[in-house]
Design a protein around this motif. Structure first.
Motif, short mmCIF file in Angstrom:
data_model
loop_
_atom_site.label_atom_id
_atom_site.label_comp_id
_atom_site.label_asym_id
_atom_site.label_seq_id
_atom_site.Cartn_x
_atom_site.Cartn_y
_atom_site.Cartn_z
N ILE A 259 4.02 -0.54 9.69
CA ILE A 259 5.02 0.35 10.29
C ILE A 259 5.26 1.59 9.43
N LYS A 260 5.03 1.46 8.13
CA LYS A 260 5.29 2.60 7.24
C LYS A 260 4.45 3.82 7.63
N ALA A 261 3.30 3.61 8.27
CA ALA A 261 2.44 4.74 8.59
C ALA A 261 3.07 5.65 9.65
N GLY B 141 -4.98 -0.55 -1.78
CA GLY B 141 -4.80 0.90 -1.70
C GLY B 141 -5.07 1.39 -0.30
N SER B 142 -5.10 2.70 -0.17
CA SER B 142 -5.15 3.31 1.16
C SER B 142 -6.24 4.38 1.19
N GLN B 143 -6.66 4.77 2.39
CA GLN B 143 -7.72 5.77 2.57
C GLN B 143 -8.98 5.36 1.79
N GLY C 278 -3.92 -3.39 4.30
CA GLY C 278 -4.52 -2.33 5.11
C GLY C 278 -5.53 -1.58 4.27
N GLY C 279 -5.63 -0.28 4.49
CA GLY C 279 -6.43 0.53 3.58
C GLY C 279 -7.62 1.26 4.17
N LEU C 280 -8.00 0.93 5.41
CA LEU C 280 -9.21 1.56 5.99
C LEU C 280 -8.98 3.06 6.18
N LEU D 12 -4.21 -8.81 8.85
CA LEU D 12 -4.59 -7.44 8.47
C LEU D 12 -3.37 -6.55 8.64
N GLU D 13 -3.27 -5.53 7.81
CA GLU D 13 -2.10 -4.64 7.88
C GLU D 13 -2.53 -3.18 7.97
N PRO D 14 -3.28 -2.80 8.99
CA PRO D 14 -3.73 -1.41 9.06
C PRO D 14 -2.61 -0.47 9.50
N GLY D 15 -2.59 0.70 8.91
CA GLY D 15 -1.65 1.74 9.33
C GLY D 15 -2.42 2.99 9.71
N ARG D 16 -2.91 3.67 8.67
CA ARG D 16 -3.55 4.97 8.86
C ARG D 16 -4.66 4.96 9.92
N TRP D 17 -5.53 3.93 9.86
CA TRP D 17 -6.69 3.97 10.76
C TRP D 17 -6.23 3.95 12.23
N MET E 13 3.90 16.07 3.91
CA MET E 13 3.91 16.09 2.44
C MET E 13 2.54 15.93 1.82
N ARG E 14 1.59 15.41 2.60
CA ARG E 14 0.33 14.95 2.01
C ARG E 14 -0.43 16.03 1.23
N PRO E 15 -0.55 17.24 1.75
CA PRO E 15 -1.26 18.26 0.94
C PRO E 15 -0.53 18.55 -0.37
N LEU F 215 1.56 16.62 -2.02
CA LEU F 215 1.69 15.44 -2.89
C LEU F 215 0.35 14.96 -3.44
N TYR F 216 -0.68 14.99 -2.60
CA TYR F 216 -1.97 14.44 -3.04
C TYR F 216 -3.10 15.46 -3.01
N GLY F 217 -2.80 16.71 -2.68
CA GLY F 217 -3.89 17.66 -2.46
C GLY F 217 -4.72 17.25 -1.26
N ALA G 30 -0.41 9.43 10.79
CA ALA G 30 -0.02 8.48 9.75
C ALA G 30 0.52 9.25 8.55
N TYR G 31 1.63 8.78 7.99
CA TYR G 31 2.23 9.37 6.78
C TYR G 31 2.55 10.85 6.98
N GLY G 32 2.88 11.21 8.21
CA GLY G 32 3.33 12.58 8.51
C GLY G 32 4.84 12.55 8.68
N1 LLP Z 1 0.07 -2.94 3.56
C1 LLP Z 1 0.69 -2.57 2.43
C2 LLP Z 1 1.27 -3.59 1.57
C3 LLP Z 1 0.75 -1.21 2.08
O1 LLP Z 1 1.36 -0.84 0.96
C4 LLP Z 1 0.17 -0.23 2.94
C5 LLP Z 1 0.23 1.18 2.61
C6 LLP Z 1 -0.46 -0.68 4.11
C7 LLP Z 1 -0.50 -2.04 4.39
C8 LLP Z 1 -1.10 0.27 5.07
O2 LLP Z 1 -2.19 0.91 4.51
P1 LLP Z 1 -3.13 1.87 5.38
O3 LLP Z 1 -3.90 1.01 6.34
O4 LLP Z 1 -2.28 2.85 6.08
O5 LLP Z 1 -4.01 2.49 4.38
N2 LLP Z 1 1.53 8.07 1.81
C9 LLP Z 1 0.13 7.83 1.49
C10 LLP Z 1 -0.30 6.42 1.86
C11 LLP Z 1 0.53 5.34 1.22
C12 LLP Z 1 0.11 3.98 1.65
C13 LLP Z 1 1.10 2.97 1.20
N3 LLP Z 1 0.80 1.63 1.56
C14 LLP Z 1 -0.71 8.88 2.17
O6 LLP Z 1 -0.16 9.72 2.87
O7 LLP Z 1 -1.92 8.89 2.00
#
Ligand code: LLP
Length: 414
Positions: free
Chosen positions: A59-61, A201-203, A238-240, A273-278, A313-315, A317-319, A372-374
């Motif tokens: 949900i954080k995404a 991690g992510s991305q 997550g992380g993909l 699985l905990e995908p967000g960004r993908w 924030m992404r540009p 914060l992370y370039g 995601a993360y916008g």
């Molecule tokens: N599960 C956990 C425990 C996490 O900490 C995260 C992301 C996810 C799942 C989801 O990961 P994803 O599939 O979205 O990669 N604000 C940063 C990304 C931070 C990700 C934090 N944790 C960005 O804008 O790149």
């Protein structure tokens, strides 16, 4: 015509011109494609069809209620990372049994709520937290379903700010400590150890670190089960990663699943699985208006738009790189430009050193892959109201979060 496409020289979302959306809802506005959310969820879920699994949308995404509801309607479960996200999950219609709760530094109040709800799993991050969950569960006369988050000491190979799996980060417990901790957890009557959790991690754009992280928890799970601990699931987080730049090499869900499934299958456990960004990243874009233009002495342009680091924030914060284009490109010589926001920070950039079609004040631009993360990372810095959010469903744009007003922001000041 799913997602963001340039049709007849105009950027569209599910076939709907972004100019019309900007006209109706103003700028800056986050626009999401319901059709692309659906397509991506189904593709991700289908990749794992050969193994017993559950997709817990992170949900954080993107925590906007309509987006979370959409994911639930598609069949997703939920992954919450704070008390706020837990409430979002419930209001979006998830039952507590469909929600896992992760997060470093969960407060006493958050843990009390999580235990009372009887979630699918509370992913514990430390020995102290395990003890606090046990005490709360005992006081409530319940047995809390707990998983232990393992720090596998694996380098995710992504930006250091979004890598969580190496032992120098604050996340999880070390592999050295984990076996004894799980045995101790299993001996507490108020805890039920249901699984192991890892998120490195992510991305992430290659299978290797993800498979490594999964293999570490799979090995540990086998060892624990051999010691009589009856686990239910392995949660690999997550992380993909996604393709932010044209032709950027990425990992497909199918390739990710192919790397992961044999590892998890050998344990006999359910894969979480905990995908967000993908799922949501490419399904969102920001429509913004050019408010000023100026030319530097060296000939480079500043294109100043009404979206800034407060909206994305992404540009800053992370370039991070996001593709940016005029919504309706004008003919003429492309210009070299920094596309920047109106916030008084030099780091308030959306794109640096870009070659873009010429623009004029009043033109619209689209910033891509912001689903995601916008919006979730937006702030009110400079007392800037947060942007509106619109979901395009079957070609019809619907306002899913109204634009803030300055009065909205000021209502908390006493
Ligand atoms: N599960 C956990 C425990 C996490 O900490 C995260 C992301 C996810 C799942 C989801 O990961 P994803 O599939 O979205 O990669 N604000 C940063 C990304 C931070 C990700 C934090 N944790 C960005 O804008 O790149």
């Amino acid at each position: 015509m799913t997602g963001f496409l340039r049709l007849q020289n105009e950027w569209t979302c599910d076939g709907t011109p972004l100019s019309g959306i900007a006209h109706t809802f103003g700028t800056p506005t986050h626009v999401y494609s319901a059709a692309l959310l659906t397509e991506r969820y189904r593709a991700y879920d289908a990749a794992f069809s050969d193994i017993r699994h559950r997709v817990h949308y992170a949900i954080k995404a993107n925590a906007t209620l309509a987006v979370v509801r959409h994911m639930r309607q598609l069949g997703a479960a939920g992954d919450a990372n704070s008390g706020g996200e837990l409430e979002v999950a419930l209001r979006a219609g998830f039952s507590p049994a469909e929600v896992v709760f992760t997060g470093v530094g969960k407060t006493h109040a958050e843990l009390e709520r999580a235990v009372a709800l009887d979630l699918a799993a509370i992913n514990a991050e430390s020995l102290g937290e395990v003890d606090r969950i046990a005490a709360i569960a005992q006081a409530q006369g319940r047995q809390a379903r707990v998983a232990l988050r393992i720090n596998p000491d694996v380098d995710a190979g992504s930006h250091p700010h979004i890598s969580t799996g190496s032992r120098i980060t604050k996340f999880g417990v070390s592999l050295d400590d984990a076996p004894n901790m799980v045995m101790a957890m299993a001996s507490k009557a108020s805890l039920k150890v249901v699984g192991l959790h890892v998120h490195i991690g992510s991305q992430i754009t290659s299978a290797e670190p993800l498979a490594k992280g999964a293999a570490v928890v799979a090995d540990l799970a086998r060892q624990l089960m051999a010691n009589g601990i009856p686990l239910e699931h392995l949660d690999v987080g997550g992380g993909l990663g996604i393709e932010y730049q044209d032709s950027q090499p990425v990992l497909s869900p199918d390739a990710y699943a192919a790397a992961l499934m044999p590892i998890v299958r050998s344990t006999g456990l359910t894969l979480l699985l905990e995908p967000g960004r993908w799922l949501v990243g490419p399904a969102g874009a920001i429509v913004t208006e050019v408010v000023d233009l100026k030319r530097r002495p060296d000939g480079k342009w500043f294109v100043i738009v009404d979206a800034g680091m407060t909206d994305l924030m992404r540009p800053a914060l992370y370039g991070a790189f996001h593709r940016i284009e005029p919504v309706t490109p004008r003919p003429g010589e492309p210009i070299l430009a920094d596309i920047v926001g109106p916030v008084c920070e030099t780091t308030d950039t959306l794109g640096v050193g870009r070659t873009v079609a010429p623009v004029e004040v009043g033109d619209l631009m689209v910033v891509r892959d912001t689903g995601a993360y916008g919006a979730v990372m937006a702030s009110n810095y400079n007392r800037r109201p947060m942007a509106a959010e619109v979901l395009v469903e079957s070609g019809a744009p619907r306002l899913i979060r109204r634009r803030q007003t300055v009065d909205d922001i000021l209502q908390w000041d006493l």
